[in-house]
Design a protein around this motif. Structure first.
Motif, PDB file in Angstrom:
ATOM      1  N   ALA A 256      49.622   4.449 -50.529  1.00 30.66           N
ATOM      2  CA  ALA A 256      48.365   5.496 -50.825  1.00 30.66           C
ATOM      3  C   ALA A 256      47.399   4.889 -51.349  1.00 30.66           C
ATOM      4  CB  ALA A 256      49.048   6.676 -51.362  1.00 30.66           C
TER       5      ALA A 256
ATOM      6  N   GLN B 178      43.456   4.968 -50.958  1.00 26.68           N
ATOM      7  CA  GLN B 178      43.062   6.438 -50.423  1.00 26.68           C
ATOM      8  C   GLN B 178      42.419   7.350 -51.486  1.00 26.68           C
ATOM      9  OE1 GLN B 178      43.029   7.042 -47.213  1.00 26.68           O
ATOM     10  NE2 GLN B 178      44.174   5.340 -46.574  1.00 26.68           N
ATOM     11  N   PRO B 179      41.693   8.422 -51.268  1.00 26.97           N
ATOM     12  CA  PRO B 179      41.218   9.224 -52.147  1.00 26.97           C
ATOM     13  C   PRO B 179      42.420   9.772 -52.971  1.00 26.97           C
ATOM     14  CG  PRO B 179      40.267   9.852 -49.990  1.00 26.97           C
ATOM     15  CD  PRO B 179      41.295   8.593 -49.827  1.00 26.97           C
TER      16      PRO B 179
ATOM     17  N   ARG C 251      43.041  12.876 -53.432  1.00 25.31           N
ATOM     18  CA  ARG C 251      43.546  14.057 -52.867  1.00 25.31           C
ATOM     19  C   ARG C 251      44.285  13.872 -51.571  1.00 25.31           C
ATOM     20  NH1 ARG C 251      42.773  18.817 -54.414  1.00 25.31           N
ATOM     21  NH2 ARG C 251      42.954  19.779 -52.530  1.00 25.31           N
ATOM     22  N   HIS C 252      44.624  12.526 -51.310  1.00 26.46           N
ATOM     23  CA  HIS C 252      45.320  12.209 -50.178  1.00 26.46           C
ATOM     24  C   HIS C 252      46.891  12.682 -50.280  1.00 26.46           C
ATOM     25  CE1 HIS C 252      47.316   9.918 -46.856  1.00 26.46           C
ATOM     26  NE2 HIS C 252      46.042   9.681 -46.557  1.00 26.46           N
ATOM     27  N   ALA C 253      47.391  13.208 -49.046  1.00 23.08           N
ATOM     28  CA  ALA C 253      48.675  13.612 -49.068  1.00 23.08           C
ATOM     29  C   ALA C 253      49.808  12.839 -49.496  1.00 23.08           C
ATOM     30  CB  ALA C 253      49.087  14.440 -47.674  1.00 23.08           C
TER      31      ALA C 253
ATOM     32  N   TRP D 133      49.596  10.682 -52.054  1.00 24.97           N
ATOM     33  CA  TRP D 133      49.630  10.682 -53.583  1.00 24.97           C
ATOM     34  C   TRP D 133      50.373  11.650 -54.113  1.00 24.97           C
ATOM     35  CZ3 TRP D 133      48.792   6.548 -55.967  1.00 24.97           C
ATOM     36  CH2 TRP D 133      47.693   5.605 -55.625  1.00 24.97           C
TER      37      TRP D 133
ATOM     38  N   ARG E 256      48.017  19.477 -47.589  1.00 26.10           N
ATOM     39  CA  ARG E 256      47.082  18.433 -47.662  1.00 26.10           C
ATOM     40  C   ARG E 256      46.904  17.803 -46.419  1.00 26.10           C
ATOM     41  NH1 ARG E 256      46.565  15.811 -53.887  1.00 26.10           N
ATOM     42  NH2 ARG E 256      46.064  17.270 -55.058  1.00 26.10           N
ATOM     43  N   PHE E 257      48.244  17.410 -45.838  1.00 27.02           N
ATOM     44  CA  PHE E 257      48.256  16.801 -44.653  1.00 27.02           C
ATOM     45  C   PHE E 257      47.776  17.794 -43.690  1.00 27.02           C
ATOM     46  CE2 PHE E 257      50.572  16.144 -40.542  1.00 27.02           C
ATOM     47  CZ  PHE E 257      50.345  14.506 -40.602  1.00 27.02           C
TER      48      PHE E 257
ATOM     49  N   THR F 179      52.693  10.921 -41.085  1.00 24.34           N
ATOM     50  CA  THR F 179      51.328  10.329 -41.556  1.00 24.34           C
ATOM     51  C   THR F 179      50.977   9.153 -40.495  1.00 24.34           C
ATOM     52  OG1 THR F 179      51.931  10.788 -43.895  1.00 24.34           O
ATOM     53  CG2 THR F 179      50.031   9.364 -43.505  1.00 24.34           C
TER      54      THR F 179
END
Length: 392
Positions: free
Chosen positions: A27, A30-31, A33-35, A37, A85-86, A208
């Motif tokens: 991760a 990645q931001p 809020r990425h799934a 994380w 989130r995904f 993912t």
């Protein structure tokens, strides 16, 4: 065979923390809020819960149960957050806190009543897993790859194990077991839990990866502005359609369309307005094609339409209908109504063994050029190929 509980807790903790590290590594960049994380954090809390249980010789019984069970509940909440989130779903809001508050409360309330403690806490865990399974199986979600099947299978196994544990608590089977039997039962539960953690992490990461591959394919084959096939994709579709028409002796027609004076739109209203016009024209064209027809953005303001099993007359009729639809449907841009027209070149009818995709496109493009020369906003048909004279 006897499994040492202390050793098993250490192994499960090590596996969960290692998985958390590698998922966080994937991760990285990645931001927040990425799934991935959220999933890495879930594994971290699950590993922490097993670490607490491993310290049963050093901590009080109540602290171990409250802390360990709460960490497990939080891990399941974070897995649900990662999945939402995904899927691009809205956040859980305050609902996420309910299991995290309920588990320690129930644990403390029944601290000296093993049967009811196991039953109540396990039922909360079952509820959390059930919510995750419902999200995975929701018909509105499009993630239909193997990653989702791994997740569904692994969570279902975990739900089954916890359900059996609840049943054992209700029937009093846990009370009837000796200390050795209880240790073997707990060892089996935690061993299966380790397998499940490995499986669901593999499934989530695989899901993912599958999405990333699908997005990369769309980027390679789809025009991002109009949402239709790009030049590469529509050319591949034409090659396949030509080959099929030649094998089956079917008609095949091709349309080349171009927006008239499109440069005037960009110069007069700006490129954002031009993009809006392109999207509007694309929607008009797509809405009037059959399910078997194919369309793609061939370049700039030019579109290619493939009409399988369509005669020249049928292609002409459709081309004229498309021309009239675009002319009658201006694009709204703020207070402005931008009217555009299109010119169309048609190459239709039977295809022979000597016809290639390039020849069909070339003939339709030549007809489009004549439509431009003859005043635009019109349909022109490709001229027949001159017959070869015998003897050269």
């Amino acid at each position: 065979m006897s499994l040492d509980m202390q050793t098993l807790f250490v192994v499960v903790t090590s596996v969960a923390l290692l998985l958390s590290f590698w998922v966080a590594f994937m991760a990285w960049g990645q931001p927040a809020r990425h799934a991935l994380w959220a999933w890495a954090l879930a594994l971290l809390f699950y590993g922490a819960s097993q670490a607490v249980f491993a310290l049963r010789d050093f901590l009080s019984f109540g602290v171990i149960l409250v802390t360990g069970n709460t960490a497990c509940a939080l891990a399941l909440v974070l897995m649900q957050v990662a999945l939402r989130r995904f899927q691009g779903a809205e956040s859980l809001g305050l609902r996420w806190s309910l299991p995290v508050v309920l588990v320690p409360f129930l644990t403390l309330l029944s601290l000296n009543q093993p049967r009811w403690r196991v039953l109540s806490v396990t039922l909360v865990f079952c509820y959390q897993i059930g919510v995750i399974l419902l999200a995975l199986l929701h018909p509105g979600q499009k993630q239909h790859g193997r990653g989702r099947y791994i997740l569904v299978g692994a969570f279902s196994v975990l739900l089954l194990i916890l359900s059996l544990r609840s049943a054992a608590a209700i029937t009093g089977a846990l009370d009837d077991q000796s200390g050795a039997d209880t240790s073997r039962w707990l060892a089996l539960v935690f061993l299966i839990s380790m397998w499940v953690i490995l499986s669901i992490t593999l499934g989530f990461v695989y899901m993912t990866v599958e999405r990333a591959e699908r997005l990369n394919f769309e980027l390679a084959m789809k025009d991002m502005l109009t949402g239709m096939a790009n030049r590469r994709a529509i050319t591949d579709q034409l090659l396949n359609t030509v080959a099929r028409a030649q094998r089956q002796g079917q008609y095949l027609s091709v349309l080349m369309l171009d927006i008239d004076h499109f440069k005037h739109v960009n110069d007069g209203y700006g490129h954002q307005a031009g993009d809006m016009v392109l999207r509007g024209v694309a929607q008009i064209l797509q809405s009037r094609l059959r399910a078997q027809d194919q369309i793609g953005r061939f370049g700039g303001e030019e579109f290619l339409v493939i009409l399988p099993d369509t005669s020249l007359e049928g292609a002409q009729t459709l081309a004229e209908a498309l021309r009239q639809a675009v002319e009658a449907t201006p694009t709204q841009w703020g207070a402005h109504s931008i009217a555009v027209t299109i010119s169309i070149g048609v190459r239709g009818g039977a295809v022979t063994g000597g016809d290639t995709a390039d020849k069909l496109v070339g003939a339709a493009d030549a007809a489009l050029y004549r439509a431009k020369q003859n005043g635009r906003n019109r349909v022109e048909v490709a001229l027949p190929q001159p017959a070869l004279l015998a003897g050269g």
